[in-house]
Design a protein around this motif. Structure first.
Motif, mmCIF file in Angstrom:
data_model
loop_
_atom_site.group_PDB
_atom_site.id
_atom_site.type_symbol
_atom_site.label_atom_id
_atom_site.label_comp_id
_atom_site.label_asym_id
_atom_site.label_seq_id
_atom_site.Cartn_x
_atom_site.Cartn_y
_atom_site.Cartn_z
ATOM 1 N N LEU A 121 38.717 53.879 43.166
ATOM 2 C CA LEU A 121 38.347 52.880 42.234
ATOM 3 C C LEU A 121 37.445 51.819 43.128
ATOM 4 O O LEU A 121 37.634 51.043 44.810
ATOM 5 N N ARG A 122 36.235 51.459 43.137
ATOM 6 C CA ARG A 122 35.129 50.645 43.462
ATOM 7 C C ARG A 122 35.213 49.453 43.140
ATOM 8 O O ARG A 122 35.034 48.921 41.550
ATOM 9 N N MET A 123 35.694 49.127 44.177
ATOM 10 C CA MET A 123 36.025 47.165 43.580
ATOM 11 C C MET A 123 34.812 45.819 44.330
ATOM 12 O O MET A 123 35.157 46.204 45.185
ATOM 13 N N ASN A 124 33.561 45.781 43.281
ATOM 14 C CA ASN A 124 32.426 44.831 43.771
ATOM 15 C C ASN A 124 32.959 43.580 43.615
ATOM 16 O O ASN A 124 33.412 43.067 42.437
ATOM 17 N N ASP A 125 31.948 42.416 44.535
ATOM 18 C CA ASP A 125 32.313 41.432 43.458
ATOM 19 C C ASP A 125 34.045 40.864 44.102
ATOM 20 O O ASP A 125 34.093 40.227 42.787
ATOM 21 N N LEU A 126 34.492 40.753 44.753
ATOM 22 C CA LEU A 126 36.084 40.811 44.659
ATOM 23 C C LEU A 126 36.509 38.999 44.396
ATOM 24 O O LEU A 126 35.668 38.321 45.436
ATOM 25 N N LYS A 127 37.632 39.091 44.235
ATOM 26 C CA LYS A 127 38.206 37.903 43.854
ATOM 27 C C LYS A 127 39.027 37.063 44.358
ATOM 28 O O LYS A 127 40.044 38.250 44.296
ATOM 29 N N PRO A 128 39.983 36.092 44.389
ATOM 30 C CA PRO A 128 41.331 35.975 44.835
ATOM 31 C C PRO A 128 42.055 36.664 43.898
ATOM 32 O O PRO A 128 43.171 36.858 44.234
ATOM 33 N N GLU A 129 41.637 36.005 42.890
ATOM 34 C CA GLU A 129 42.351 36.924 41.842
ATOM 35 C C GLU A 129 42.776 38.047 41.171
ATOM 36 O O GLU A 129 43.367 38.111 41.143
ATOM 37 N N ASP A 130 41.573 39.158 42.727
ATOM 38 C CA ASP A 130 42.308 40.240 42.358
ATOM 39 C C ASP A 130 43.547 40.725 43.176
ATOM 40 O O ASP A 130 43.027 42.029 42.902
ATOM 41 N N THR A 131 43.075 39.908 44.041
ATOM 42 C CA THR A 131 44.532 40.021 44.865
ATOM 43 C C THR A 131 45.746 40.694 44.499
ATOM 44 O O THR A 131 46.460 39.664 43.422
ATOM 45 N N ALA A 132 46.604 41.677 44.543
ATOM 46 C CA ALA A 132 47.113 42.591 43.960
ATOM 47 C C ALA A 132 48.385 44.154 44.953
ATOM 48 O O ALA A 132 47.089 43.990 45.744
ATOM 49 N N VAL A 133 48.955 44.688 44.442
ATOM 50 C CA VAL A 133 49.575 45.558 44.984
ATOM 51 C C VAL A 133 48.658 46.911 43.793
ATOM 52 O O VAL A 133 48.967 46.432 42.805
ATOM 53 N N TYR A 134 47.454 47.352 44.305
ATOM 54 C CA TYR A 134 47.322 48.624 43.545
ATOM 55 C C TYR A 134 47.565 49.655 43.139
ATOM 56 O O TYR A 134 48.149 50.228 44.370
ATOM 57 N N TYR A 135 47.855 51.000 42.247
ATOM 58 C CA TYR A 135 48.800 51.270 41.498
ATOM 59 C C TYR A 135 47.880 52.511 40.800
ATOM 60 O O TYR A 135 46.901 51.759 39.909
ATOM 61 N N CYS A 136 47.674 53.566 41.215
ATOM 62 C CA CYS A 136 47.314 54.800 40.336
ATOM 63 C C CYS A 136 48.236 55.523 39.527
ATOM 64 O O CYS A 136 49.079 56.170 40.345
ATOM 65 N N ASN A 137 47.913 56.357 38.763
ATOM 66 C CA ASN A 137 48.907 56.680 37.990
ATOM 67 C C ASN A 137 48.240 57.734 37.172
ATOM 68 O O ASN A 137 47.563 57.586 37.079
ATOM 69 N N LEU A 138 48.798 58.953 37.226
ATOM 70 C CA LEU A 138 48.823 60.594 36.691
ATOM 71 C C LEU A 138 49.427 60.740 35.278
ATOM 72 O O LEU A 138 50.549 60.775 36.001
ATOM 73 N N GLU A 139 48.522 60.920 33.988
ATOM 74 C CA GLU A 139 49.640 61.562 32.975
ATOM 75 C C GLU A 139 49.169 62.383 32.713
ATOM 76 O O GLU A 139 48.100 62.681 32.315
#
Length: 115
Positions: free
Chosen positions: A79-97
């Protein structure tokens, strides 16, 4: 059993970029979809992006800034994340179905964006 391990999180300033990785291991016969989610403090977990054979799609809040991709040879999604904003602050999880619609989750990686 499938294991997912996320990495790449960290502390950045607003406007900067990060790339998250999610490495899958174990016995995987078929994958229906790979997803990225995030959960900010005090909020519910929200969907961010999905990779399927039918395409890659994004939540409106990250469309145009985030790019999800996969490297099947490495059993890894990014997950390439550009132009990050304060509201992007979080714990990021990946999920496989998987092909039986069983869902697997990683342990999460913290992303903190300062203003």
């Amino acid at each position: 059993q499938v294991q997912l391990v996320e990495s790449g999180g960290g502390l950045v300033q607003a406007g900067e970029s990060l790339r998250l990785s999610c490495a899958a291991s174990g016995t995987i016969f078929r994958v229906n979809a790979m997803r990225w989610y995030r959960q900010a403090p005090g909020k519910q977990r929200e969907w961010v992006a999905i990779i399927t054979t039918g395409g890659t799609f994004y939540a409106e809040s990250v469309e145009g800034r985030f790019t999800a991709s996969e490297d099947n040879a490495k059993n890894t999604v990014y997950l390439r994340m550009n132009d990050l904003k304060p509201e992007d602050t979080a714990v990021y999880y990946c999920n496989l179905e998987d092909g039986r619609s069983v869902n697997y989750w990683g342990q999460g990686t913290q992303v903190t964006v300062s203003s």
